[in-house]
Scaffold this active site. Structure first.
Site, PDB file in Angstrom:
ATOM      1  N   VAL A  93       0.613  -1.236   0.200  1.00 43.81           N
ATOM      2  CA  VAL A  93      -0.145   0.354   0.114  1.00 43.81           C
ATOM      3  C   VAL A  93       1.031   1.296   0.277  1.00 43.81           C
ATOM      4  O   VAL A  93       0.048   2.642   0.364  1.00 43.81           O
ATOM      5  CB  VAL A  93      -1.261  -0.176   1.475  1.00 43.81           C
ATOM      6  CG1 VAL A  93      -2.089  -0.932   1.226  1.00 43.81           C
ATOM      7  CG2 VAL A  93       0.175  -0.259   2.239  1.00 43.81           C
ATOM      8  N   HIS A 109      -4.241  -3.758  -2.685  1.00 43.79           N
ATOM      9  CA  HIS A 109      -5.085  -3.831  -1.569  1.00 43.79           C
ATOM     10  C   HIS A 109      -4.922  -2.356  -1.177  1.00 43.79           C
ATOM     11  O   HIS A 109      -4.900  -2.545  -0.321  1.00 43.79           O
ATOM     12  CB  HIS A 109      -3.876  -5.074  -1.127  1.00 43.79           C
ATOM     13  CG  HIS A 109      -3.979  -6.313  -1.190  1.00 43.79           C
ATOM     14  ND1 HIS A 109      -3.095  -7.012  -0.260  1.00 43.79           N
ATOM     15  CD2 HIS A 109      -4.847  -7.086  -1.512  1.00 43.79           C
ATOM     16  CE1 HIS A 109      -3.233  -8.232  -0.935  1.00 43.79           C
ATOM     17  NE2 HIS A 109      -4.628  -8.255  -1.492  1.00 43.79           N
ATOM     18  N   CYS A 120     -19.552  10.403   0.567  1.00 44.35           N
ATOM     19  CA  CYS A 120     -20.397  11.089  -0.868  1.00 44.35           C
ATOM     20  C   CYS A 120     -19.298  10.062  -1.767  1.00 44.35           C
ATOM     21  O   CYS A 120     -18.750  10.047  -3.307  1.00 44.35           O
ATOM     22  CB  CYS A 120     -19.565  12.415  -1.456  1.00 44.35           C
ATOM     23  SG  CYS A 120     -17.365  12.423  -1.079  1.00 44.35           S
ATOM     24  N   CYS A 139     -16.892  16.120   0.218  1.00 42.54           N
ATOM     25  CA  CYS A 139     -18.654  16.368   1.203  1.00 42.54           C
ATOM     26  C   CYS A 139     -18.450  17.621   2.299  1.00 42.54           C
ATOM     27  O   CYS A 139     -19.422  17.154   2.824  1.00 42.54           O
ATOM     28  CB  CYS A 139     -19.770  15.720   0.561  1.00 42.54           C
ATOM     29  SG  CYS A 139     -18.877  14.335   2.196  1.00 42.54           S
ATOM     30  N   GLY A 176      10.180 -10.536  -3.007  1.00 36.43           N
ATOM     31  CA  GLY A 176       9.485 -10.132  -1.410  1.00 36.43           C
ATOM     32  C   GLY A 176       8.471 -10.407  -1.063  1.00 36.43           C
ATOM     33  O   GLY A 176       7.258  -9.635   0.283  1.00 36.43           O
ATOM     34  N   ASN A 202      13.766 -13.886  -3.151  1.00 37.61           N
ATOM     35  CA  ASN A 202      13.141 -13.391  -1.771  1.00 37.61           C
ATOM     36  C   ASN A 202      14.758 -14.036  -1.102  1.00 37.61           C
ATOM     37  O   ASN A 202      15.566 -14.173  -2.111  1.00 37.61           O
ATOM     38  CB  ASN A 202      11.971 -14.768  -1.925  1.00 37.61           C
ATOM     39  CG  ASN A 202      11.632 -14.297  -0.070  1.00 37.61           C
ATOM     40  OD1 ASN A 202      11.960 -14.190   0.896  1.00 37.61           O
ATOM     41  ND2 ASN A 202       9.881 -14.348  -0.278  1.00 37.61           N
TER      42      ASN A 202
HETATM   43  C1  BV8 Z   1     -10.896 -11.958   0.097  1.00 32.73           C
HETATM   44  C2  BV8 Z   1      -3.107  -4.169   2.811  1.00 32.73           C
HETATM   45  C3  BV8 Z   1     -12.393 -12.876  -0.517  1.00 32.73           C
HETATM   46  C4  BV8 Z   1      -3.751  -3.916   4.581  1.00 32.73           C
HETATM   47  C5  BV8 Z   1      -3.655  -6.955   3.004  1.00 32.73           C
HETATM   48  C6  BV8 Z   1      -8.126 -19.266   5.084  1.00 32.73           C
HETATM   49  C7  BV8 Z   1      -7.443 -20.246   3.866  1.00 32.73           C
HETATM   50  C8  BV8 Z   1      -7.276 -18.933   3.362  1.00 32.73           C
HETATM   51  C9  BV8 Z   1      -7.841 -17.851   2.826  1.00 32.73           C
HETATM   52  C10 BV8 Z   1      -8.158 -17.134   3.755  1.00 32.73           C
HETATM   53  C11 BV8 Z   1      -8.610 -18.310   5.213  1.00 32.73           C
HETATM   54  N1  BV8 Z   1      -9.113 -17.220   5.743  1.00 32.73           N
HETATM   55  C12 BV8 Z   1      -9.066 -16.152   5.371  1.00 32.73           C
HETATM   56  C13 BV8 Z   1      -8.781 -15.725   4.001  1.00 32.73           C
HETATM   57  C14 BV8 Z   1      -8.736 -15.037   3.134  1.00 32.73           C
HETATM   58  C15 BV8 Z   1      -7.960 -14.161   3.613  1.00 32.73           C
HETATM   59  C16 BV8 Z   1      -6.062 -15.288   3.362  1.00 32.73           C
HETATM   60  O1  BV8 Z   1      -5.590 -15.017   1.996  1.00 32.73           O
HETATM   61  N2  BV8 Z   1      -6.122 -14.735   4.689  1.00 32.73           N
HETATM   62  C17 BV8 Z   1      -4.626 -15.322   4.911  1.00 32.73           C
HETATM   63  C18 BV8 Z   1      -3.966 -14.676   6.505  1.00 32.73           C
HETATM   64  C19 BV8 Z   1      -4.757 -17.161   5.467  1.00 32.73           C
HETATM   65  N3  BV8 Z   1      -7.035 -13.177   2.554  1.00 32.73           N
HETATM   66  C20 BV8 Z   1      -8.522 -11.922   2.523  1.00 32.73           C
HETATM   67  O2  BV8 Z   1      -9.509 -12.213   2.811  1.00 32.73           O
HETATM   68  C21 BV8 Z   1      -8.422 -11.144   0.745  1.00 32.73           C
HETATM   69  N4  BV8 Z   1      -9.927 -10.801   0.672  1.00 32.73           N
HETATM   70  O3  BV8 Z   1     -10.077 -12.459  -0.069  1.00 32.73           O
HETATM   71  O4  BV8 Z   1     -12.241 -12.057  -0.095  1.00 32.73           O
HETATM   72  C22 BV8 Z   1     -14.162 -12.056  -1.540  1.00 32.73           C
HETATM   73  C23 BV8 Z   1     -13.783 -12.351  -3.044  1.00 32.73           C
HETATM   74  C24 BV8 Z   1     -14.449 -11.812  -3.433  1.00 32.73           C
HETATM   75  C25 BV8 Z   1     -15.097 -10.766  -3.278  1.00 32.73           C
HETATM   76  C26 BV8 Z   1     -15.938 -10.241  -1.641  1.00 32.73           C
HETATM   77  C27 BV8 Z   1     -14.541 -11.621  -1.056  1.00 32.73           C
HETATM   78  C28 BV8 Z   1      -8.134 -10.077   1.257  1.00 32.73           C
HETATM   79  C29 BV8 Z   1      -6.220  -9.709   1.334  1.00 32.73           C
HETATM   80  C30 BV8 Z   1      -5.738  -8.263   1.452  1.00 32.73           C
HETATM   81  C31 BV8 Z   1      -5.720  -7.485   2.612  1.00 32.73           C
HETATM   82  N5  BV8 Z   1      -4.855  -6.539   3.433  1.00 32.73           N
HETATM   83  N6  BV8 Z   1      -3.163  -5.485   2.341  1.00 32.73           N
HETATM   84  C32 BV8 Z   1      -2.485  -3.316   5.173  1.00 32.73           C
HETATM   85  O5  BV8 Z   1      -1.129  -3.561   4.223  1.00 32.73           O
HETATM   86  O6  BV8 Z   1      -2.156  -2.734   5.976  1.00 32.73           O
HETATM   87  S1  BV8 Z   1      -2.960  -8.103   3.199  1.00 32.73           S
HETATM   88  C33 BV8 Z   1      -0.965  -7.795   3.648  1.00 32.73           C
HETATM   89  O7  BV8 Z   1      -0.044  -9.255   3.814  1.00 32.73           O
HETATM   90  C34 BV8 Z   1       0.018  -7.648   1.690  1.00 32.73           C
HETATM   91  O8  BV8 Z   1      -0.840  -6.690   1.548  1.00 32.73           O
HETATM   92  C35 BV8 Z   1      -0.107  -9.102   1.673  1.00 32.73           C
HETATM   93  O9  BV8 Z   1      -1.040  -9.329   0.840  1.00 32.73           O
HETATM   94  C36 BV8 Z   1       0.327  -9.874   2.813  1.00 32.73           C
HETATM   95  C37 BV8 Z   1       1.312 -10.464   3.117  1.00 32.73           C
HETATM   96  O10 BV8 Z   1       1.940 -10.282   3.168  1.00 32.73           O
HETATM   97  P1  BV8 Z   1       3.492 -10.245   2.082  1.00 32.73           P
HETATM   98  O11 BV8 Z   1       3.320  -8.788   1.752  1.00 32.73           O
HETATM   99  O12 BV8 Z   1       4.160 -10.957   1.651  1.00 32.73           O
HETATM  100  O13 BV8 Z   1       4.898  -9.409   3.005  1.00 32.73           O
HETATM  101  P2  BV8 Z   1       5.426 -10.419   4.724  1.00 32.73           P
HETATM  102  O14 BV8 Z   1       6.175  -9.523   5.328  1.00 32.73           O
HETATM  103  O15 BV8 Z   1       4.000 -11.920   4.602  1.00 32.73           O
HETATM  104  O16 BV8 Z   1       6.335 -11.472   3.513  1.00 32.73           O
HETATM  105  C38 BV8 Z   1       7.639 -10.393   3.213  1.00 32.73           C
HETATM  106  C39 BV8 Z   1       8.339 -11.929   2.361  1.00 32.73           C
HETATM  107  O17 BV8 Z   1       9.413 -10.290   2.107  1.00 32.73           O
HETATM  108  C40 BV8 Z   1       8.765 -12.844   3.674  1.00 32.73           C
HETATM  109  O18 BV8 Z   1       8.916 -14.169   2.304  1.00 32.73           O
HETATM  110  C41 BV8 Z   1      10.145 -12.274   3.246  1.00 32.73           C
HETATM  111  O19 BV8 Z   1      11.401 -13.595   3.438  1.00 32.73           O
HETATM  112  C42 BV8 Z   1      10.434 -11.057   2.113  1.00 32.73           C
HETATM  113  N7  BV8 Z   1      11.143 -10.024   2.676  1.00 32.73           N
HETATM  114  C43 BV8 Z   1      11.786  -9.500   3.773  1.00 32.73           C
HETATM  115  N8  BV8 Z   1      12.815  -8.709   3.375  1.00 32.73           N
HETATM  116  C44 BV8 Z   1      13.328  -9.058   1.961  1.00 32.73           C
HETATM  117  C45 BV8 Z   1      12.113  -9.564   1.078  1.00 32.73           C
HETATM  118  N9  BV8 Z   1      12.688 -10.600   0.191  1.00 32.73           N
HETATM  119  C46 BV8 Z   1      13.675  -9.838  -1.201  1.00 32.73           C
HETATM  120  N10 BV8 Z   1      14.662  -9.094   0.081  1.00 32.73           N
HETATM  121  C47 BV8 Z   1      13.941  -8.313   1.532  1.00 32.73           C
HETATM  122  N11 BV8 Z   1      15.396  -6.974   1.323  1.00 32.73           N
END
Ligand code: BV8
Length: 233
Positions: A93, A109, A120, A139, A176, A202
């Site tokens: 984001v 996202h 509005c 608004c 990432g 990654n």
């Molecule tokens: C939806 C905005 C349906 C918020 C975010 C059970 C099973 C399966 C799915 C679900 C379930 N229960 C619920 C669900 C659905 C749920 C989901 O998947 N939950 C998970 C927890 C299981 N998903 C949803 O709810 C989605 N919506 O399904 O809607 C629907 C469909 C149609 C109509 C109506 C409804 C919506 C999900 C969006 C949530 N919002 N972000 C905010 O930012 O505040 S999610 C947020 O976390 C991110 O946007 C991203 O998507 C997610 C994970 O984050 P990452 O970006 O991967 O970061 P993370 O820290 O996890 O990892 C970092 C990586 O980088 C690591 O691998 C690390 O090794 C690497 N790294 C670190 N440093 C480096 C590096 N790599 C290289 N160089 C470096 N230096």
């Protein structure tokens, strides 16, 4: 090997880590003792909007101090000068891709520096703090602004467009991202089914690593510029 004609890139919090923005894993999915899945939900916003606004106010404050890094700039170079199509989808984001002059970004996202008025329906830019009393610039009603963020349980933006590009991808690259949140975590499988080569960039092994053909392991600021240089050679 001939150059891929359509490249789809998915970025996650790891690409902004070296810009100083903490990833979800860095904070163990916790913020101020709350699970992020509990703060980043419509229910949390309905129940304690001031807490959710504070979560995003703190993230906007951190973003004001952050700069794009070499990985953001390398992707911008690729999208500006690659002879084929380069579609950039981000789960982030933050606007560091835009600050690196990337021509086009799909924020599936949402965007930290935008809010939407639930009165509005206007989307307005906002780099600073928002509270439950902040009036809508459009608004002028107070109490209706919410972050333009897709919370858990909400439908991500531009899914039709993303699915169409995955259908025609020759190369899918995830940079990432830990591959735990859906639907983004499923894109690699959709790309593979469409016949794309898949690469994971990654600095660690992820839950999704087994789905990728190739892995470029190391910090994004080293691996992404090297990968882009190879493609543009
Ligand atoms: C939806 C905005 C349906 C918020 C975010 C059970 C099973 C399966 C799915 C679900 C379930 N229960 C619920 C669900 C659905 C749920 C989901 O998947 N939950 C998970 C927890 C299981 N998903 C949803 O709810 C989605 N919506 O399904 O809607 C629907 C469909 C149609 C109509 C109506 C409804 C919506 C999900 C969006 C949530 N919002 N972000 C905010 O930012 O505040 S999610 C947020 O976390 C991110 O946007 C991203 O998507 C997610 C994970 O984050 P990452 O970006 O991967 O970061 P993370 O820290 O996890 O990892 C970092 C990586 O980088 C690591 O691998 C690390 O090794 C690497 N790294 C670190 N440093 C480096 C590096 N790599 C290289 N160089 C470096 N230096």
């Amino acid at each position: 090997m001939s150059k891929p004609s359509t490249i789809v890139i998915l970025t996650g919090a790891g690409i902004s880590a070296e810009s100083g923005l903490p990833t979800f894993r860095d904070v163990n999915g916790l913020w101020e003792g709350h699970r992020i899945e509990e703060v980043a939900t419509p229910e949390a916003f309905a129940r304690t909007p001031w807490l959710v606004h504070e979560f995003y106010n703190q993230r906007r404050a951190a973003l004001r101090k952050a700069e794009p890094n070499d990985a953001h700039y390398a992707i911008a170079r690729l999208q500006q000068s690659y002879p084929g199509e380069v579609v950039l989808v981000t789960q982030n984001v933050d606007d560091l891709h835009e600050q690196a002059e990337t021509p086009s970004v799909i924020h599936m996202h949402g965007e930290l520096r935008k809010v939407r008025c639930e009165n509005c329906w206007k989307v307005v830019r906002c780099g600073g703090d928002v509270s439950i009393d902040t009036p809508c610039p459009s608004c002028e009603q107070a109490g209706f602004l919410r972050p333009l963020i897709v919370w858990f349980g909400e439908a991500p933006f531009e899914m039709d467009r993303i699915e169409r590009t995955l259908q025609r991808a020759d190369l899918f690259v995830a940079i990432g991202t830990s591959g735990v949140v859906y639907p983004a975590a499923g894109f690699v499988r959709q790309a593979k089914l469409a016949g794309a080569e898949t690469i994971e960039i990654n600095n660690a092994v992820t839950e999704a690593s087994g789905h990728f053909d190739r892995h470029l392991t190391g910090p994004a600021t080293e691996q992404v510029p090297a990968w882009v240089a190879e493609l543009l050679a």
